[in-house]
Design an enzyme around this catalytic site. Structure first.
Site, short mmCIF file in Angstrom:
data_model
loop_
_atom_site.label_atom_id
_atom_site.label_comp_id
_atom_site.label_asym_id
_atom_site.label_seq_id
_atom_site.Cartn_x
_atom_site.Cartn_y
_atom_site.Cartn_z
N ASP A 150 0.83 -1.20 0.00
CA ASP A 150 0.00 0.00 0.00
C ASP A 150 0.87 1.25 0.00
O ASP A 150 1.90 1.32 0.68
CB ASP A 150 -0.89 -0.03 1.25
N GLU A 203 1.42 -0.62 -5.17
CA GLU A 203 0.43 0.41 -5.46
C GLU A 203 1.19 1.70 -5.70
O GLU A 203 1.54 2.42 -4.77
CB GLU A 203 -0.56 0.59 -4.31
#
Length: 697
Positions: A452, A481
């Site tokens: 993330d 990400e």
């Protein structure tokens, strides 16, 4: 070893962080810059983790003194290619009736890592304008007046110029030598690049033993140490992502090895696991998966594994399962334990085992850019406990526009308006040690990490993470990400990357803002960004951070968009509920009232891709066509081949059925539906048709 790792490659003006590996919070570590280009006045920042911002092209050499000795870190800086870009918006662009305007507006974008309070647009008549220097490519800026980002306006500018070149290394033994060859590839619209080879300071390979001639490096086999890492970049107007070979003597590296001599093994550490090319990913937003009236737990998901099996997917990515006060789970309050509402650690392990028994790998959502502000570490940090003083980023009070009455004279750093998830401070050895412990905690339990806010964590840290998790498991997946895309994260960091270009293009096609052929431009952007050919890309139409495609674009184009993700190169991802017709971004899974026909359509696509290697191969050839019935802008056709089989894909993003005349002879039966679709020289396509190319071509 505390050696800081491989050579680093940056553009002038781009800051690079330098840090000892295997950090101990109490260790003594000092840096000094002992070589820099003659034109440079750059200096290192203070601390055991320091920063260098090259101000002139050339080679910089920094020396780290650590408990295990003295180590050298090489930083190669290339000329920056930038132009001044102008972003501007008007009041009408905000589209908000109750907007309170000001003389200047907050602006965020990739150029400031989406950090508020650093860049402001000044009012110029009816516009708010900001100028900043940016490299070639398309860039976006988000404008806001109050920092809440409830009312925003955006602008996009394109800076002309070449993309990044690329390089791929291969190695083989020729007689008594190891020969490493660099295949340098020019960027689109770029000039022919030159190759630079670099050795790794961690190895005992003497530079005097190496001979370099253009794109070829030679070293006698008897001069090779037990391990040698050879890096290369290719340079034209801009520099490439570096490629790396690891050369080992008298040893192997598992089933990914390429044996090039009796005692020499060459491997490519940056390559993704081979299985990613055949995989389909299924993302589960965990707390919405079980249904309307039951709470989602690990046990509840485990009881629904037969459904996941029925889809034919190979990988399940679970959104965060660690302790968190939020439904989405990205505000972590305990990095080492599971959330109590989801179940115990043992229950999570049971779910992983059940999925693995079904032949399904599990990807863990690794959140290490930030913590919840309710994490004890942040509370202690804010309350002035000395041991936690450097655990979180700090920004000057005048830069903070959050409106939060923070304790103290400054404020914690954060991205966007995410005041509840302050950024961890990777300039702290304690934080680096802490987050490496988090990686170790979950690494052996799962099959991969989806990382993330990967763009918020320093490159050097990700390089260390990669070497750690891959040391004994080359099949482990690292998915970043990074939004928007940035090929720098492909440099010995991540295996697979979000493809935001295709995601955006499919949405523009679905709303009619772009023709269906725009998907080719999105694929071309992968090369423009400079991603290595071997890099894996995740292709998707939905994820938990975006409005559902069906809600944004409608039901009619959804099937064609999903068909694109399964018939173009890359790894397709299904976001749970996409296949059931769920319209809400993080809505509850529709079990009793879902769209079974849409679910079966997804199953058919998974099976079709698994059965036909041509759909998993690299390369796409657009096929000229004429739309005899239907909207020609909503139709696209292309060829996919693996050399043994050639398939033709036709996608229709519009309503009803299109009749298409292809400039390529095809068989008459659709492999997806089993229906005859070629009639009197026209292919009839409702959404997705996949037909074999005619054998008599």
């Amino acid at each position: 070893m505390h050696h800081p790792g491989p050579p680093r490659f940056v553009a002038v003006g781009e800051s690079v962080e330098l840090a000892p590996r295997q950090p101990d919070p109490d260790m003594a570590a000092e840096w000094r810059l002992h070589e820099r280009p003659a034109a440079s006045t750059a200096a290192l920042s203070d601390g055991p983790v320091c920063h260098l911002e090259p101000d002139a092209p050339g080679t910089y050499r920094a020396e780290l003194t650590a408990p295990d000795g003295t180590h050298e870190q090489v930083v190669r800086a290339f000329p920056a290619v930038t132009e001044t870009a102008r972003f501007s918006v008007t009041e009408d662009d905000f589209g908000h009736d109750d907007l309170t305007v000001a003389d200047r507006a907050i602006v965020i974008g990739t150029f400031n890592d989406f950090t508020t309070g650093t860049h402001w647009a000044e009012r110029d008549g009816d516009e708010w304008v900001i100028e900043t220097d940016l490299p070639p490519g398309t860039h976006h800026a988000i404008f806001s007046f109050d920092g809440s980002f409830e009312a925003t306006a955006t602008d996009a500018v394109t800076v002309d110029g070449p993309g990044r070149p690329r390089v791929e290394l291969t190695g083989e033994t020729v007689g008594d030598d190891l020969v490493v060859t660099a295949d340098a590839r020019a960027a689109p619209s770029g000039s022919e690049p030159e190759v630079e080879f670099h050795l790794d300071g961690r190895d005992a390979l003497a530079a005097s033993a190496v001979t370099i001639d253009g794109d070829e490096l030679r070293v006698p086999r008897d001069a090779l140490p037990e391990t040698a890492r050879i890096h290369a970049v290719t340079v034209a107007e801009r520099h490439s992502v570096a490629d790396t070979l690891v050369v080992e003597r008298d040893g192997g590296i598992g089933d990914r090895e390429t044996v090039t001599g009796d005692t020499v093994t060459v491997s490519r550490p940056a390559d993704p696991p081979a299985w990613t090319g055949d995989a389909t990913i299924y993302e589960i937003f965990v707390r919405s998966f079980a249904g309307e009236t039951v709470d989602t737990t690990f046990e509840a998901i485990e009881r629904r594994v037969p459904y996941i099996e029925s889809l034919g997917v190979d990988v399940v990515w679970l959104t965060p399962v660690q302790a968190s006060p939020t439904r989405h789970g990205y505000h972590i309050t305990d990095f080492f334990d599971t959330a109590t509402d989801l179940g115990t650690r043992a229950a999570f392990e049971s779910l992983v085992d059940r999925l693995n028994d079904a032949g399904i790998r599990v990807v863990f959502d690794l959140v290490i850019n930030h913590s919840s502000r309710d994490h004890p570490a942040f509370q202690l940090h804010q309350a002035g406990v000395p041991e936690y003083a450097d655990y979180y980023e700090r920004i000057p009070a005048e830069q903070d526009i959050s409106g939060v009455d923070w304790a103290g004279e400054d404020a914690p750093g954060h991205y966007f308006n995410w005041t509840r998830i302050p950024n961890l401070n990777y300039d702290s050895l304690a934080v680096r040690r802490w987050m490496l412990d988090v990686v170790e905690e979950w690494h052996d339990l799962v099959d991969g990490f989806r990382c993330d806010v990967a763009w918020g964590v320093p490159h050097g840290f990700w390089k260390e993470v990669r070497e750690r998790v891959k040391a004994d498991d080359s099949e482990f997946l690292l998915l970043d990400e990074t939004v928007p895309r940035n090929a720098a994260f492909a440099e010995n960091e991540f295996d697979m990357h979000y493809d935001t270009d295709l995601f955006d293009a499919l949405r523009d096609i679905g709303t009619g803002e772009a023709p269906a052929s725009a998907l080719f431009e999105a694929l071309d952007a992968t090369v423009e960004h400079g991603y290595p050919d071997r890099t894996a890309h995740m292709r998707y139409v939905d994820n938990h951070d975006e409005n559902r495609y069906i809600d944004h674009c409608g039901a009619a184009p959804l099937r064609a968009a999903v068909g694109a993700t399964f018939t173009l190169p890359g790894t397709p991802m299904i976001y749970a509920g996409q296949e059931r017709g769920v319209e809400k971004q993080r809505g509850t899974m529709r079990w009793h009232d879902g769209d079974n026909a849409l679910t079966d359509f997804h199953r058919q696509l998974v099976d079709l891709r698994a059965d036909h290697a041509a759909l998993r191969a690299h390369g796409v050839r657009p096929i000229p066509h004429t739309t005899e019935a239907g909207d020609s802008e909503a139709v696209v056709a292309y060829e996919r081949t693996d050399g043994d089989e050639t398939l033709v894909v036709v996608l229709h993003f519009g309503e009803g059925t299109a009749a298409v005349s292809l400039d390529a002879p095809v068989e008459d039966t659709d492999l997806l539906s089993g229906d005859r679709v070629e009639v009197d020289g026209l292919v009839e396509v409702g959404d997705v048709v996949v037909v074999p190319a005619a054998r008599n071509r």
